[in-house]
Design a protein around this motif. Sequence first.
Motif, PDB file in Angstrom:
ATOM      1  N   ALA A   1       0.858  -1.205   0.071  1.00 20.44           N
ATOM      2  CA  ALA A   1      -0.032  -0.046   0.022  1.00 20.44           C
ATOM      3  C   ALA A   1       0.853   1.281   0.046  1.00 20.44           C
ATOM      4  N   ILE A   2       1.983   1.315   0.637  1.00 18.73           N
ATOM      5  CA  ILE A   2       2.960   2.296   0.499  1.00 18.73           C
ATOM      6  C   ILE A   2       3.183   2.641  -0.735  1.00 18.73           C
ATOM      7  N   VAL A   3       3.889   1.548  -1.619  1.00 21.59           N
ATOM      8  CA  VAL A   3       4.188   1.751  -2.938  1.00 21.59           C
ATOM      9  C   VAL A   3       3.054   2.170  -3.859  1.00 21.59           C
ATOM     10  N   GLY A   4       1.713   1.667  -3.450  1.00 17.79           N
ATOM     11  CA  GLY A   4       0.622   2.085  -4.435  1.00 17.79           C
ATOM     12  C   GLY A   4       0.361   3.652  -4.084  1.00 17.79           C
ATOM     13  N   TRP A   5       0.326   4.032  -2.996  1.00 21.93           N
ATOM     14  CA  TRP A   5       0.169   5.443  -2.464  1.00 21.93           C
ATOM     15  C   TRP A   5       1.165   6.413  -3.165  1.00 21.93           C
ATOM     16  N   LEU A   6       2.474   5.948  -3.211  1.00 21.29           N
ATOM     17  CA  LEU A   6       3.534   6.785  -3.555  1.00 21.29           C
ATOM     18  C   LEU A   6       3.557   6.805  -5.090  1.00 21.29           C
ATOM     19  N   VAL A   7       3.248   5.928  -5.610  1.00 24.13           N
ATOM     20  CA  VAL A   7       3.267   6.214  -7.245  1.00 24.13           C
ATOM     21  C   VAL A   7       2.223   6.910  -7.764  1.00 24.13           C
ATOM     22  N   ILE A   8       1.151   6.822  -7.203  1.00 22.96           N
ATOM     23  CA  ILE A   8       0.054   7.896  -7.231  1.00 22.96           C
ATOM     24  C   ILE A   8       0.375   9.278  -6.850  1.00 22.96           C
ATOM     25  N   GLU A   9       1.061   9.323  -5.761  1.00 25.64           N
ATOM     26  CA  GLU A   9       1.368  10.726  -5.380  1.00 25.64           C
ATOM     27  C   GLU A   9       2.387  11.469  -6.098  1.00 25.64           C
ATOM     28  N   LYS A  10       3.265  10.526  -6.804  1.00 21.30           N
ATOM     29  CA  LYS A  10       4.233  11.208  -7.660  1.00 21.30           C
ATOM     30  C   LYS A  10       3.694  11.660  -8.766  1.00 21.30           C
ATOM     31  N   ILE A  11       2.699  10.842  -9.338  1.00 21.40           N
ATOM     32  CA  ILE A  11       1.810  11.151 -10.624  1.00 21.40           C
ATOM     33  C   ILE A  11       1.160  12.569 -10.275  1.00 21.40           C
ATOM     34  N   LYS A  12       0.571  12.482  -9.138  1.00 23.22           N
ATOM     35  CA  LYS A  12      -0.387  13.744  -8.961  1.00 23.22           C
ATOM     36  C   LYS A  12       0.297  14.895  -8.634  1.00 23.22           C
ATOM     37  N   VAL A  13       1.370  14.966  -7.758  1.00 20.19           N
ATOM     38  CA  VAL A  13       2.066  16.068  -7.188  1.00 20.19           C
ATOM     39  C   VAL A  13       3.601  16.136  -7.572  1.00 20.19           C
ATOM     40  N   GLY A  14       3.948  15.087  -8.227  1.00 20.99           N
ATOM     41  CA  GLY A  14       5.379  15.036  -8.533  1.00 20.99           C
ATOM     42  C   GLY A  14       6.561  14.711  -7.549  1.00 20.99           C
ATOM     43  N   LYS A  15       6.080  14.490  -6.263  1.00 22.22           N
ATOM     44  CA  LYS A  15       6.797  14.197  -5.338  1.00 22.22           C
ATOM     45  C   LYS A  15       6.366  13.101  -4.193  1.00 22.22           C
ATOM     46  N   PRO A  16       7.097  12.140  -4.045  1.00 23.43           N
ATOM     47  CA  PRO A  16       6.425  11.354  -2.830  1.00 23.43           C
ATOM     48  C   PRO A  16       7.016  11.816  -1.683  1.00 23.43           C
ATOM     49  N   THR A  17       6.085  11.831  -0.513  1.00 24.00           N
ATOM     50  CA  THR A  17       6.141  12.437   0.702  1.00 24.00           C
ATOM     51  C   THR A  17       6.383  11.262   1.691  1.00 24.00           C
ATOM     52  N   SER A  18       6.734  11.782   2.992  1.00 24.32           N
ATOM     53  CA  SER A  18       6.762  10.656   4.305  1.00 24.32           C
ATOM     54  C   SER A  18       5.415  10.646   4.544  1.00 24.32           C
TER      55      SER A  18
END
Length: 408
Positions: free
Chosen positions: A245-262
């Motif tokens: 789930a961490i991987v899934g969230w970070l992939v979408i977050e990278k697409i959405k806002v350009g940066k994976p956050t803690s």
Amino acid sequence: MDSGNLAWAVTATALVLVMTPGVAFFYGGLVKAKSVISMMMMSFGAIALVAVLWILYGANMSVVENPTDFAGNPFSDFGLANASSDQLVGIAYGATFAIISVALISGAIADRAKFGSWMIFVGVWATLVYFPVAAWVWGGGWAFSLGEFFGFDTTTIDYAGGTAVHINAGAAALALAIVLGKRLGFQKGIQKPHNVPLVLLGAALLWFGWFGFNAGAEGTFGLLGTEDSRVGLIVINTLGATAAAIVGWLVIEKIKVGKPTSVGAVSGAVAGLVAITPACADLAPGWALVLGLITGAVCCFAVELKWKLGYDDSLDVVGIHLVGGLIGTISIGFFGTNVGLLTGGDASQLVLQVLSSLGVLIYSFVVAYVIGLIIEKTMGFRIKNEDELAGVDTAVHGEEGYLMEERV
């Protein structure tokens, strides 16, 4: 109960109890610096009041004699005067579930709720909603017996609380967010965590305690160490789904806002933990990874719903716990070992999962909304605008989370 089961039952109870301080840290770091004490006190207040009510009558209400009963008799063993030692261990374990279910709701009303009003809501909601719902799902109630009612070969599956805990709390959170209304200045960007390390610490405590949350029943109810114990499957699924789930969230977050956050990473972790909770003993590890990936991605989108629909769920209880709980519970109808549509079963399991989820969701939302509205219209639930601007901590508790003194 043998010594091994007893030792694990006590340990699991402690693990689940520490999850509520974990929620306090997680939520506390997400809010404004001038709201951190208020936010954490709502969790500790839940520990105090729900534990007392569970011992007095809640545990009695969580078990029914007939599937048609609304709840058990609260006075059948008032104060647990006649419970055996083994029973008391299981009851203590159950208390920790009741506590965290209530504490989760508080994140939806961060930065704007009165503590006294919150405590009244805690007592009434636990009595009218959590205690009966626990009986419906685990104590022989209608959800537990739904498969028998329809003549199916299976029954509703909720191993550790997808419906009773997360859908239940998420629906109540949505109701309270609507009742209390939006924070001052509600718009994208208002939610900036004041202490990210505190958020990560809280998430770490939650993940740590969740192994007791999911695997605790294997010892608490005398199953640990038997040949058919599912504890290994539960533990690996609790690890795997959360990581995925961490991987899934970070992939979408990278697409959405350009940066994976803690904060995104730990939000994904919590979403994964929520989703695997009902399914932890009934999914093959590979399917648990699939569930985690899907949940992390979907919940990353779901937390944006409040901006589109206009409800102010401060800390995304709806987007993570309600949505994640629904995904995890309903996924059993698709992926559940030998019962899911994709794993050798038919549509019967899916029907049971959906009906039980919707029943709990609707009941919890309606009752929470009514309770919250009555409190708001009588004693008031929301603090004054000027107190919200000045800070909930000083207005409600007379304390500050961070007092910087000048050196002489």
